[in-house]
Scaffold this motif. Structure first.
Motif, PDB file in Angstrom:
ATOM      1  N   THR A  32      -8.427   6.325  -2.158  1.00  0.00           N
ATOM      2  CA  THR A  32      -9.515   5.558  -1.290  1.00  0.00           C
ATOM      3  C   THR A  32     -10.260   6.565  -0.399  1.00  0.00           C
ATOM      4  O   THR A  32     -11.358   6.566  -0.619  1.00  0.00           O
ATOM      5  N   CYS A  33      -9.454   7.724  -0.017  1.00  0.00           N
ATOM      6  CA  CYS A  33     -10.284   8.714   0.762  1.00  0.00           C
ATOM      7  C   CYS A  33     -10.600   9.802   0.224  1.00  0.00           C
ATOM      8  O   CYS A  33     -11.305  10.616   0.629  1.00  0.00           O
ATOM      9  N   GLY A  34     -10.251   9.945  -0.964  1.00  0.00           N
ATOM     10  CA  GLY A  34     -10.770  10.936  -2.051  1.00  0.00           C
ATOM     11  C   GLY A  34     -10.184  12.409  -1.662  1.00  0.00           C
ATOM     12  O   GLY A  34     -10.429  13.418  -1.834  1.00  0.00           O
ATOM     13  N   VAL A  94     -11.852  14.679   8.068  1.00  0.00           N
ATOM     14  CA  VAL A  94     -10.838  13.861   6.912  1.00  0.00           C
ATOM     15  C   VAL A  94      -9.810  13.244   7.429  1.00  0.00           C
ATOM     16  O   VAL A  94      -9.322  12.150   7.082  1.00  0.00           O
ATOM     17  N   ARG A  95      -8.981  13.842   8.650  1.00  0.00           N
ATOM     18  CA  ARG A  95      -8.046  13.287   9.288  1.00  0.00           C
ATOM     19  C   ARG A  95      -8.627  11.949  10.029  1.00  0.00           C
ATOM     20  O   ARG A  95      -7.664  10.947   9.885  1.00  0.00           O
ATOM     21  N   GLU A  96      -9.611  11.668  10.391  1.00  0.00           N
ATOM     22  CA  GLU A  96     -10.088  10.589  11.199  1.00  0.00           C
ATOM     23  C   GLU A  96     -10.408   9.593   9.985  1.00  0.00           C
ATOM     24  O   GLU A  96     -10.203   8.263  10.273  1.00  0.00           O
ATOM     25  N   ARG A  97     -10.771   9.884   8.673  1.00  0.00           N
ATOM     26  CA  ARG A  97     -11.072   8.994   7.707  1.00  0.00           C
ATOM     27  C   ARG A  97      -9.516   8.378   7.266  1.00  0.00           C
ATOM     28  O   ARG A  97      -9.476   7.223   6.868  1.00  0.00           O
ATOM     29  N   ILE A  98      -8.567   9.492   7.067  1.00  0.00           N
ATOM     30  CA  ILE A  98      -7.370   8.814   6.769  1.00  0.00           C
ATOM     31  C   ILE A  98      -6.675   7.899   7.736  1.00  0.00           C
ATOM     32  O   ILE A  98      -6.302   6.887   7.308  1.00  0.00           O
ATOM     33  N   GLU A  99      -6.975   8.145   8.961  1.00  0.00           N
ATOM     34  CA  GLU A  99      -6.283   7.358  10.057  1.00  0.00           C
ATOM     35  C   GLU A  99      -6.995   5.986   9.888  1.00  0.00           C
ATOM     36  O   GLU A  99      -6.255   4.922  10.132  1.00  0.00           O
ATOM     37  N   VAL A 116       1.003  -1.178  -0.200  1.00  0.00           N
ATOM     38  CA  VAL A 116       0.146   0.031  -0.070  1.00  0.00           C
ATOM     39  C   VAL A 116       0.900   1.323  -0.081  1.00  0.00           C
ATOM     40  O   VAL A 116       1.839   1.188   0.592  1.00  0.00           O
ATOM     41  N   ARG A 117       0.437   2.013  -0.930  1.00  0.00           N
ATOM     42  CA  ARG A 117       1.431   3.537  -0.922  1.00  0.00           C
ATOM     43  C   ARG A 117       0.422   4.772  -0.463  1.00  0.00           C
ATOM     44  O   ARG A 117      -0.640   4.555  -0.316  1.00  0.00           O
ATOM     45  N   GLU A 131      -6.593   0.000   8.503  1.00  0.00           N
ATOM     46  CA  GLU A 131      -7.035  -0.931   7.960  1.00  0.00           C
ATOM     47  C   GLU A 131      -6.416  -1.590   6.804  1.00  0.00           C
ATOM     48  O   GLU A 131      -6.159  -2.794   6.667  1.00  0.00           O
ATOM     49  N   SER A 132      -5.791  -0.627   6.182  1.00  0.00           N
ATOM     50  CA  SER A 132      -4.852  -1.101   5.031  1.00  0.00           C
ATOM     51  C   SER A 132      -3.543  -1.740   5.318  1.00  0.00           C
ATOM     52  O   SER A 132      -2.826  -2.428   4.694  1.00  0.00           O
ATOM     53  N   GLY A 133      -3.045  -1.267   6.536  1.00  0.00           N
ATOM     54  CA  GLY A 133      -1.669  -1.666   7.130  1.00  0.00           C
ATOM     55  C   GLY A 133      -0.689  -1.195   6.487  1.00  0.00           C
ATOM     56  O   GLY A 133       0.517  -1.547   6.497  1.00  0.00           O
TER      57      GLY A 133
END
Length: 335
Positions: free
Chosen positions: A10-12, A33-38, A2-3, A43-45
């Motif tokens: 994914t987060c737009g 936005v910060r919480e969505r990215i975190e 994952v990059r 989840e993605s590792g």
């Protein structure tokens, strides 16, 4: 793998926005936005290293290991017992993706300051007095484990791991009595009430064998106030009147053997010497040292297991007393 651009897609959001979150520049990103990215990072590792774990969990991954010794005459890092303890603690925490930060000989205020500065996930306290330990526990809200505390202090966020020092003193005293020693002494490194368990056990073993022993047989060389060499010079006349001496640690015992040899005395022919801890050097000395063995690996494992349980809000045993074992070698002789 994952990059950053995968997280951004994914987060737009832009890759710059993801980078802001990764580097803690939260003022440039909205809370939503910060919480969505975190959440996506978790989840993605992405970046499965400590910094990513810290970002999502709000943990540093660091456990402080603080050792207190107010004497400038003693080198903690040069003490075989502490070097072994640090080694086992580091190994056990590393298995759990935690790392240790060693804090030596600092005041309670400085320990708390360092703990907050580094956002430590917990503290291991060794060799701290009751007052210092309570002062730290009142200011540091995360889990604390004490090692070698000579007292019991009930507190729901704190675990105490210690060995049965009374039994250790009793075992070595009983052994010396069984091989004919009645005129004995114990050499201690302080006379604080909370640390007299080994002396109490040692003395009681002789009393139970019908042998009188009193405080005059409790020799003190406190390295906070006196150099070990100076202390040995002071107690030497009384020491050589004894048939055996039990030392508070193998370090003291090995130093006593060397000192006696330098003064023309032979161990155990002239005087028997016993120690406590069973460090590596106790088997390398001449003669090999009779001692009380404590399992330092078990002590470290208990401390680490307790710390990890508290971090995860799992129930723990708050007072863990570990057994000790008598090891008979060559430094004590039958009378």
């Amino acid at each position: 793998m994952v990059r950053i651009k995968d997280i951004a897609k994914t987060c737009g959001v832009s890759t710059a926005t993801v980078s802001y979150v990764l580097h803690g520049k939260y003022e440039k990103v909205s809370k939503e936005v910060r919480e969505r990215i975190e959440a996506e990072i978790a989840e993605s590792g992405y970046i499965t290293n400590q910094s990513a774990i810290n970002l999502v969990s709000r943990c540093s991954g660091l456990i402080g290991v603080a050792v207190m010794d107010s004497s400038d005459k003693k080198d903690i890092m040069g003490d075989p017992y502490f070097s072994i303890l640090f080694s086992y603690l580091e190994k056990e925490f590393r298995k759990r993706d935690k790392y240790i930060l060693i804090i030596l000989d600092q005041s309670p205020e400085r320990v708390v300051k360092d703990a907050l500065r580094w956002n430590l996930d917990g503290l291991i306290l060794s060799n701290y007095t009751r007052e210092a330990m309570i002062a730290i526990s009142q200011e540091f809200v995360k889990p604390i484990v004490t090692i070698d505390a000579a007292f019991v202090y009930e507190y729901d966020k704190l675990v105490q791991v210690f060995i049965d020092d009374y039994d250790g003193g009793y075992k070595i005293g009983s052994y010396l009595a069984s091989i004919g020693h009645t005129n004995v002494a114990m050499l201690d490194d302080n006379d604080e009430e909370d640390t007299r368990h080994r002396w109490r056990g040692f003395r009681q073993s002789f009393i139970d064998n019908g042998i009188e022993i009193d405080e005059s047989s409790h020799f003190i060389i406190d390295m906070k106030t006196e150099d070990l060499q100076e202390g040995l010079d002071r107690i030497y006349p009384a020491l050589i009147e004894k048939s055996a001496v039990f030392c508070i640690s193998d370090f003291y015992a090995l130093r006593v053997i060397k000192y006696l040899n330098e003064h023309g005395k032979t161990v155990p022919e002239d005087i028997s010497v016993a120690g406590y801890d069973d460090i590596l050097f106790s088997k390398l000395s001449t003669p090999e040292l009779t001692t009380i063995r404590q399992n330092v690996r078990q002590k470290a494992e208990s401390a680490v297991d307790s710390m990890m349980k508290m971090i995860k809000n799992k129930p723990v045993e708050h007072n863990i007393k570990l057994p000790v074992e008598l090891v008979i070698r060559e430094s004590c002789r039958q009378l």
